[in-house]
Design an enzyme around this catalytic site. Structure first.
Site, PDB file in Angstrom:
ATOM      1  N   HIS A 128       1.052  -1.040   0.579  1.00 47.50           N
ATOM      2  CA  HIS A 128       0.133   0.034   0.294  1.00 47.50           C
ATOM      3  C   HIS A 128       0.972   1.775   0.162  1.00 47.50           C
ATOM      4  O   HIS A 128       2.047   1.436   0.431  1.00 47.50           O
ATOM      5  CB  HIS A 128      -0.852  -0.281   0.746  1.00 47.50           C
ATOM      6  CG  HIS A 128      -1.636   0.911   0.939  1.00 47.50           C
ATOM      7  ND1 HIS A 128      -1.541   2.562   1.569  1.00 47.50           N
ATOM      8  CD2 HIS A 128      -3.003   0.996   1.497  1.00 47.50           C
ATOM      9  CE1 HIS A 128      -2.655   2.626   1.970  1.00 47.50           C
ATOM     10  NE2 HIS A 128      -3.694   2.034   1.134  1.00 47.50           N
ATOM     11  N   ASP A 206       2.975  -5.007   7.921  1.00 45.59           N
ATOM     12  CA  ASP A 206       1.445  -3.904   7.699  1.00 45.59           C
ATOM     13  C   ASP A 206       0.508  -5.110   8.657  1.00 45.59           C
ATOM     14  O   ASP A 206       0.327  -5.958   7.225  1.00 45.59           O
ATOM     15  CB  ASP A 206       1.851  -3.585   6.297  1.00 45.59           C
ATOM     16  CG  ASP A 206       0.468  -2.415   6.006  1.00 45.59           C
ATOM     17  OD1 ASP A 206      -0.249  -2.294   7.804  1.00 45.59           O
ATOM     18  OD2 ASP A 206       0.228  -1.482   5.743  1.00 45.59           O
ATOM     19  N   GLN A 209      -4.872  -5.563   7.031  1.00 43.14           N
ATOM     20  CA  GLN A 209      -5.737  -6.194   6.590  1.00 43.14           C
ATOM     21  C   GLN A 209      -5.673  -7.307   7.321  1.00 43.14           C
ATOM     22  O   GLN A 209      -7.223  -7.988   7.866  1.00 43.14           O
ATOM     23  CB  GLN A 209      -5.787  -6.691   4.888  1.00 43.14           C
ATOM     24  CG  GLN A 209      -5.696  -4.753   3.918  1.00 43.14           C
ATOM     25  CD  GLN A 209      -6.977  -5.035   4.303  1.00 43.14           C
ATOM     26  OE1 GLN A 209      -8.142  -5.432   4.621  1.00 43.14           O
ATOM     27  NE2 GLN A 209      -6.889  -3.406   3.355  1.00 43.14           N
TER      28      GLN A 209
END
Lengths: 412, 151
Positions: A128, A206, A209
């Site tokens: 992202h 990260d 999600q």
């Protein structure tokens, strides 16, 4: 409506989310955009309202009952967050605004404070923008090299290339998604961490999600940094989480200066508070932390085994139904994947597809999903993306598939 | 099921979106400009050729975008022929007004673009229609490549 492939009592769960009974242009809302931001259960809404109505003051400073109780509620959110992700210590949980701020905190404090010119940060092709741009800024300001690990055509991380990059460069920090917001790919966090550590690099995952769909255990992963955001986990916006090993947080310089993060202040110099407060300058998102705590309690009560099994069944069903649609291409065929399915339709741009789906009451996201370099890697401009949550039903996916057939006819 | 999108996807928009007539860069041009929508990744570049009086004589474009964006660029390429810079700015303003409000533009030059007025009911799509005009305005503000070439 006990789903025939799900252990969850979906009718009861859906009743927990007031917004799911809304209609859009006279049609029932079919919300397939939870990966952008999830809807909120009544438990979260009420926790925040109750705090404002009955128990609210600024924290960490008032010598009065309201402040003490609010401080307890805020710090309880830290305890619950630590338990949620298996953090060895509650002091390793830093509240931020979102994942983006958490990554920027690491890029600034760890990157500028503890990395050296000539060292590299290694990201992947499926990041992202939030896990790309902070590292570019670090590169440009601090003389750090930025390396990009390729993905396979199926959308899996290329682990061979990953190890080769670590072996051939002075990588100080790996920063890679734990689950792609476009492809749905789960990366093997434990494997990534083991390889990174074998080459002397730290690793940030990260989990924006990933943390929504499965139980995450940062100790089992053996990660060094883990970030996620509250609003995708059925909590409010404005609250995110950075977890990092205590010894790293202790060694890192503060990110922002201000109240709440100091030991003492004079005009000559200031000293820093102990972790985690060193990284929480100013009045934090108190109500949002209380909302996040309610969200964590909510998902833990349902259970990640149950949520994960339900969403896996949804993904399998969606892949089967959408694969049957002539002219529709599913983007990303990773072996291990979470509740996100991206696709393109021949002869129709993703925006046009999304507009027609919207007219049927179906909310999907369309565009580059804040992952422009990934789009370029895949040779496409944009995708439409349906994403699933614990409240998504098999019937909603069937409705999506049936509606996509009509969309295809419309643009044929 | 999609009766209520008929205003947005009128036949001319579907046709132009699928088979644009001006979707090519010009071999000889006087200026070029780009429009970007960083929120969705759409991108348009236009090339313009001017006559001796400074009026537009030819327009070509390349677009990465949806049916609305491509149809808007294609119709724009025809509507702006014969207009000079002040006229183009006025046209661009009138067009933006039309796609935001849904009110038909009084400007006769926009007659063929009326089908795009349906975009006004879809706020998230207005930018798709105006992006080609943003690229055109960029071309107006860009240094004239012919003059630059002649020093």
């Amino acid at each position: 409506m006990k789903d025939n492939f799900s252990p969850l009592d979906l009718l009861a769960l859906r009743a927990d989310f007031p917004i799911l009974s809304e209609t859009v242009r006279g049609k029932p809302l079919v919300f397939l955009d939870s990966a952008a931001s999830a809807q909120k259960p009544r438990a979260v809404i009420e926790a925040m309202r109750d705090a404002m109505e009955h128990q609210y003051a600024n924290i960490h400073r008032g010598l009065h009952w309201m402040s003490e109780r609010t401080t307890e509620a805020y710090e309880n959110a830290r305890d619950l967050t630590a338990i949620l992700i298996g953090a060895p210590s509650r002091d390793e949980i830093v509240f931020t605004r979102n994942s983006t701020e958490a990554i920027n905190l690491v890029a600034h404090s760890y990157g500028r404070g503890m990395m050296h010119r000539g060292q590299a940060v290694l990201i992947s092709e499926m990041e992202h923008h939030a896990n790309i741009v902070p590292w570019q800024m670090l590169r440009d300001a601090h003389g750090i090299e930025l390396l990009v690990c390729p993905i396979t055509d199926d959308g899996d991380l290329d682990y061979v290339a990953y190890e080769r990059l670590l072996a051939s460069h002075r990588v100080g920090l790996v920063a890679i998604t734990h689950m792609s917001n476009v492809l749905g790919t789960y990366t093997n966090g434990a494997r990534l961490a083991a390889i990174a550590h074998a080459h002397g690099a730290k690793i940030l995952l990260d989990g924006s999600q990933a943390v929504v769909h499965r139980a995450v255990d940062v100790a089992a992963l053996d990660a060094d940094f883990y970030v996620f955001t509250g609003h995708k986990l059925y909590g409010p916006t404005g609250i995110g989480v950075l977890w990092a090993r205590a010894e790293l947080l202790d060694a890192m310089p503060p990110f922002m200066g201000g109240g709440d993060m100091i030991g003492s202040v004079s005009f000559e110099r200031s000293t820093w508070a102990r972790i985690p407060h060193k990284f929480e300058a100013g009045t934090p998102a108190i109500l949002e932390a209380i909302g996040l705590a309610a969200a964590i309690r909510y998902v833990k009560a349902i259970g990640f085994d149950e949520i994960g099994a339900h969403e896996q069944a949804l993904v399998d069903h969606a892949l089967a139904r959408l694969s049957d649609i002539e002219g529709l291409t599913i983007i990303g065929r990773a072996q291990d994947r979470g509740g996100v399915v991206s696709f393109t339709m021949r002869g129709a741009h993703a925006h046009d597809v999304a507009t027609l789906l919207d007219r049927a009451g179906i909310a999907v996201r369309a565009g580059h999903h804040c992952a422009e370099p990934l789009m370029r890697r895949l040779g496409i401009d944009s995708t439409a993306r349906a994403s699933f949550a614990l409240y998504t039903t098999k019937e909603e996916i069937d409705f999506l598939a049936d509606t996509l057939l009509r969309v295809r006819e419309f643009f044929a | 099921m999609f009766e209520d999108v008929a205003d947005l996807y009128q036949q001319v928009i579907l046709d132009r979106g699928r088979h644009p007539r001006h979707a090519h860069r010009l071999d000889r041009f006087d200026a070029t400009g780009k429009g970007d929508n960083p929120m969705c990744g759409d991108r348009v570049q236009v090339w313009v050729k001017r006559d001796d009086a400074g009026a537009i004589s030819d327009v070509g474009f390349e677009a990465r975008g949806c049916a609305i964006c491509i149809a808007s660029a294609d119709l724009m390429a025809e509507a702006v022929i014969g207009h000079d810079a002040p006229g183009l700015r006025a046209l661009s303003d009138d067009f933006a007004q039309m796609v935001r409000s849904g009110q038909s533009a009084s400007n006769a030059a926009l007659e063929q673009l009326k089908p795009l007025g349906g975009v006004s009911d879809f706020p998230s799509r207005v930018k798709c229609a105006t992006l080609p005009w943003q690229a055109l305005m960029g071309a107006l503000d860009a240094p004239d490549e012919t003059e630059a070439a002649h020093g």
